[in-house]
Design a protein around this motif. Structure first.
Motif, PDB file in Angstrom:
ATOM      1  N   TYR A 130      -0.035  -1.404  -0.039  1.00 25.73           N
ATOM      2  CA  TYR A 130       0.035   0.154   0.032  1.00 25.73           C
ATOM      3  C   TYR A 130       1.355   1.154  -0.138  1.00 25.73           C
ATOM      4  O   TYR A 130       1.856   1.824   0.587  1.00 25.73           O
ATOM      5  N   ILE A 156       3.498  -5.439   2.456  1.00 30.73           N
ATOM      6  CA  ILE A 156       2.412  -5.338   2.614  1.00 30.73           C
ATOM      7  C   ILE A 156       2.470  -7.016   2.835  1.00 30.73           C
ATOM      8  O   ILE A 156       2.872  -7.640   3.657  1.00 30.73           O
ATOM      9  N   GLY A 192      -1.605  -9.144   6.794  1.00 32.22           N
ATOM     10  CA  GLY A 192      -1.680  -9.563   5.553  1.00 32.22           C
ATOM     11  C   GLY A 192      -2.590 -11.094   4.851  1.00 32.22           C
ATOM     12  O   GLY A 192      -2.927 -10.720   3.430  1.00 32.22           O
TER      13      GLY A 192
HETATM   14  N1  LIG Z   1      -6.504  -0.155   1.971  1.00 30.63           N
HETATM   15  C1  LIG Z   1      -5.752  -0.275   3.219  1.00 30.63           C
HETATM   16  N2  LIG Z   1      -4.732   1.218   3.161  1.00 30.63           N
HETATM   17  C2  LIG Z   1      -3.347   1.147   3.446  1.00 30.63           C
HETATM   18  N3  LIG Z   1      -3.173   0.432   4.624  1.00 30.63           N
HETATM   19  C3  LIG Z   1      -3.547  -0.848   4.114  1.00 30.63           C
HETATM   20  C4  LIG Z   1      -5.377  -1.019   3.705  1.00 30.63           C
HETATM   21  N4  LIG Z   1      -5.438  -2.642   4.105  1.00 30.63           N
HETATM   22  C5  LIG Z   1      -5.055  -3.148   5.052  1.00 30.63           C
HETATM   23  N5  LIG Z   1      -4.471  -2.033   4.960  1.00 30.63           N
HETATM   24  C6  LIG Z   1      -2.493  -2.636   6.134  1.00 30.63           C
HETATM   25  O1  LIG Z   1      -1.751  -3.154   5.245  1.00 30.63           O
HETATM   26  C7  LIG Z   1      -1.642  -4.646   6.381  1.00 30.63           C
HETATM   27  C8  LIG Z   1      -2.378  -6.453   6.495  1.00 30.63           C
HETATM   28  O2  LIG Z   1      -3.976  -6.017   6.142  1.00 30.63           O
HETATM   29  P1  LIG Z   1      -4.863  -7.512   6.075  1.00 30.63           P
HETATM   30  O3  LIG Z   1      -4.476  -8.379   4.585  1.00 30.63           O
HETATM   31  O4  LIG Z   1      -6.314  -6.547   6.633  1.00 30.63           O
HETATM   32  O5  LIG Z   1      -4.890  -7.904   7.986  1.00 30.63           O
HETATM   33  P2  LIG Z   1      -4.813  -9.126   8.610  1.00 30.63           P
HETATM   34  O6  LIG Z   1      -3.783 -10.302   8.293  1.00 30.63           O
HETATM   35  O7  LIG Z   1      -5.152  -9.069   9.430  1.00 30.63           O
HETATM   36  O8  LIG Z   1      -6.457  -9.679   7.918  1.00 30.63           O
HETATM   37  C9  LIG Z   1      -2.122  -3.861   8.061  1.00 30.63           C
HETATM   38  O9  LIG Z   1      -1.624  -3.822   8.282  1.00 30.63           O
HETATM   39  C10 LIG Z   1      -2.884  -3.167   7.576  1.00 30.63           C
HETATM   40  O10 LIG Z   1      -3.009  -1.844   8.780  1.00 30.63           O
END
Ligand SMILES: Nc1ncnc2c1ncn2[C@@H]1O[C@H](COP(=O)(O)OP(=O)(O)O)[C@@H](O)[C@H]1O
Ligand SMILES: [Mg+2]
Lengths: 271, 268
Positions: free
Chosen positions: A17, A22, A45
């Motif tokens: 992002y 990520i 992620g």
């Molecule tokens: N739309 C977004 N914009 C920026 N950062 C994001 C966004 N969505 C998620 N993130 C970041 O990406 C990382 C992974 O998120 P995610 O895939 O939702 O984790 P999880 O393993 O808990 O499902 C997190 O640190 C989150 O803060």
């Protein structure tokens, strides 16, 4: 290569992002017809990976093949054709709140087929029956408990008999009974539909009794993989910490911060 | 606000440039969004019941507030118009004054302002909440395009309702003026209607008013669907979007009205 027949092949996948990385060099093979768990602490992620597989996000680098076709390179129309054969259960269900339970489950069928209302009715009631909620078909989503909403969303996700079902943390916020019911359902649907299932969860107990294979992620990387027995026997300190829920280990409970003592010293100096 | 004393003139210019840059970027985003709506409109017109349903929601539900407001505005016009006109001994021109004020300006403008706060805000809220609860994302994962399925019908529902509502607004307003001017004050009824008939031009006055309300309908509906779709998916984010819909719609309507009036009635 680990499995001979894979529905999904992911290799060297990077995603960020803006400029925050990520996913870093993720590699995964998802065998066809199996139930595979993706586990890891929050923020590592997992949801991002599901959205990449569904084509809602595009990777910066790397290969992502679904049924032999590259998802990131697909034109919009082809991607939509592919998604008709995918079912995704969102973390909070994401039911359409302005229509009834019945219409929610009927939604993908009405959008993508030209079946008669009579046939749609049969299909919807069959799917609702599979999740044990045939009697709730006339309710509105706001009248459902969390666990019921999750089950309705599940019925909607499988309405068109998908070849790939993805669940994003289906157990969060459920009582142990609902959890058991949904876990059992996930297994049964996978086997009955002949589908491939991806289950994102951090519920160790539930997942280990349920799935065929596990991928462990941490900080955007795959750190361990194996059958439940192999993972249980793993000597990797991180996996060990996660599986046995230990507070002490390579994973930290605290968000990175300067040492507490330093901060206290500074506060005293300021005062 | 920038602080000139601490940053100096350069700081002011820099933050001004920054603000302009931000606005330009946002406008570019709106334009691309508008293009996407137009692109997917064909798909949503094939399911015309979706648009008709939205017309019902945004149009029909604004009816009551339109009827009441237009009646009052018409009655005030009747009162004030009579006061002014009788000083010049031309009270029977009241019909023209009421009708022209309404068809040219007040009908389209006030109807659009009311529409923005009644229907525009709820369009933004609905789309914003659908986004916050992942309904739009779920739709997209089901291979149903949210712009074609949700955004475009709401947009066209608003665009098509607006001229109808504005016309109704003007008609009821004229009736309000008639009530006060003729029934209560006692201006000659024949003069009221015949003067109005002979001096209100269909093309110049009525048609231009309809064009105005159509343009306002596009502006308000576009702002409402854009702010909803662009909202930050949290409770505060959606509430901020609703506020932006109401404020930006009002400013846009008034600015556009000035531009349109200059072209239509002054021939600039
Ligand atoms: N739309 C977004 N914009 C920026 N950062 C994001 C966004 N969505 C998620 N993130 C970041 O990406 C990382 C992974 O998120 P995610 O895939 O939702 O984790 P999880 O393993 O808990 O499902 C997190 O640190 C989150 O803060
Ligand atoms: Mg997640």
């Amino acid at each position: 290569m680990l499995f001979d027949d894979c529905l999904i092949r992911i290799d060297q996948l990077d995603f960020s992002y803006d400029d925050r990385a990520i996913l870093k060099g993720v590699a995964m093979d998802i065998p066809r017809g199996k139930l595979v768990a993706i586990m890891g602490n929050s923020g590592c992620g997992k949801t991002t990976l599901l959205r990449l597989i569904g084509g809602q996000l595009r990777p910066a680098r790397g290969a992502l093949l679904l049924d032999g076709q590259s998802v990131p390179d697909m034109p919009h129309a082809q991607l939509y054709a592919l998604r008709r054969r995918m079912g995704m259960l969102f973390q909070f269900g994401a039911l359409f709140t302005d229509i009834s339970v019945f219409d929610n489950v009927a939604y993908p069928i009405r959008e993508h087929t030209r079946l008669s209302e009579e046939m749609i009715r049969d299909m919807v009631l069959m799917k609702l029956n599979a999740v044990g909620l045939r009697g709730a078909h006339a309710l509105m989503p706001t009248e459902l408990s969390g666990g019921m909403a999750r089950r309705v969303a599940l019925a909607r996700a499988i309405a068109l008999d998908p070849m790939l079902i993805m669940y994003d943390e289906p157990f969060t916020g459920l009582d142990p009974i609902s959890m058991g019911v949904i876990g059992h359902l996930i297994r049964r649907l996978n086997d009955a539909l002949g589908a491939t299932t991806l289950l994102v969860t951090h519920d160790v107990q539930e997942a280990f009794g349920l799935v065929d294979y596990i991928y462990f992620m941490s900080g955007g990387e795959v750190v361990a993989r194996g059958t439940p027995d192999e993972i249980r026997a793993s000597t990797d300190p991180l996996v060990h910490q996660f599986v046995y829920g230990e507070t002490d280990g390579p994973l930290h409970f605290h968000f990175p911060a300067p040492p507490f003592a330093d901060e206290l010293t500074r506060e005293i100096a300021d005062a | 606000m920038p602080e000139p004393s601490s940053k100096g003139a350069l700081g002011v210019i820099a933050s001004l440039g920054h603000a302009v840059n931000e606005i330009a970027q946002r406008l570019g985003f709106v334009a691309r969004f508008f293009a996407a709506i137009l692109l997917y409109s064909g798909q949503s017109f094939r399911r015309i019941h979706l648009t008709i349903r939205e017309m019902y929601f945004s149009g029909f539900q604004s009816l009551l507030i339109m009827l009441v407001s237009s009646l009052f505005i018409g009655m005030v016009l009747g009162l004030q118009g009579f006061e002014t006109l009788q000083r010049f001994g031309s009270a029977e021109a009241l019909g023209i004054m009421v009708a022209l004020s309404l068809t040219r300006e007040l009908g389209p403008v006030v109807a659009a302002l009311l529409f923005a706060s009644r229907a525009g805000s709820s369009i933004t809220a609905e789309i914003g909440l659908m986004k916050a609860t992942e309904q739009l994302m779920a739709m997209d994962m089901m291979a149903v395009n949210p712009i074609a399925r949700v955004v475009a019908p709401k947009f066209w529902g608003g665009v098509l309702s607006m001229p109808l509502l504005a016309s109704l607004f003007s008609a009821v307003g004229v009736f309000g003026g008639y009530l006060v001017g003729v029934v209560v004050i006692g201006v000659d009824e024949g003069a009221f209607w015949s003067q109005m008939q002979s001096s209100v031009d269909f093309r110049l006055d009525i048609w231009n008013g309809i064009i105005k309300s159509f343009v306002f309908g596009i502006a308000v509906s576009l702002i409402a669907v854009f702010e909803g779709y662009d909202s930050i998916p949290t409770a505060e984010g959606v509430s901020a979007s609703i506020r932006r819909t109401v404020v930006n719609s009002a400013l846009t309507i008034l600015a556009l009205d000035f531009v349109l009036t200059s072209f239509m009635f002054r021939g600039l």
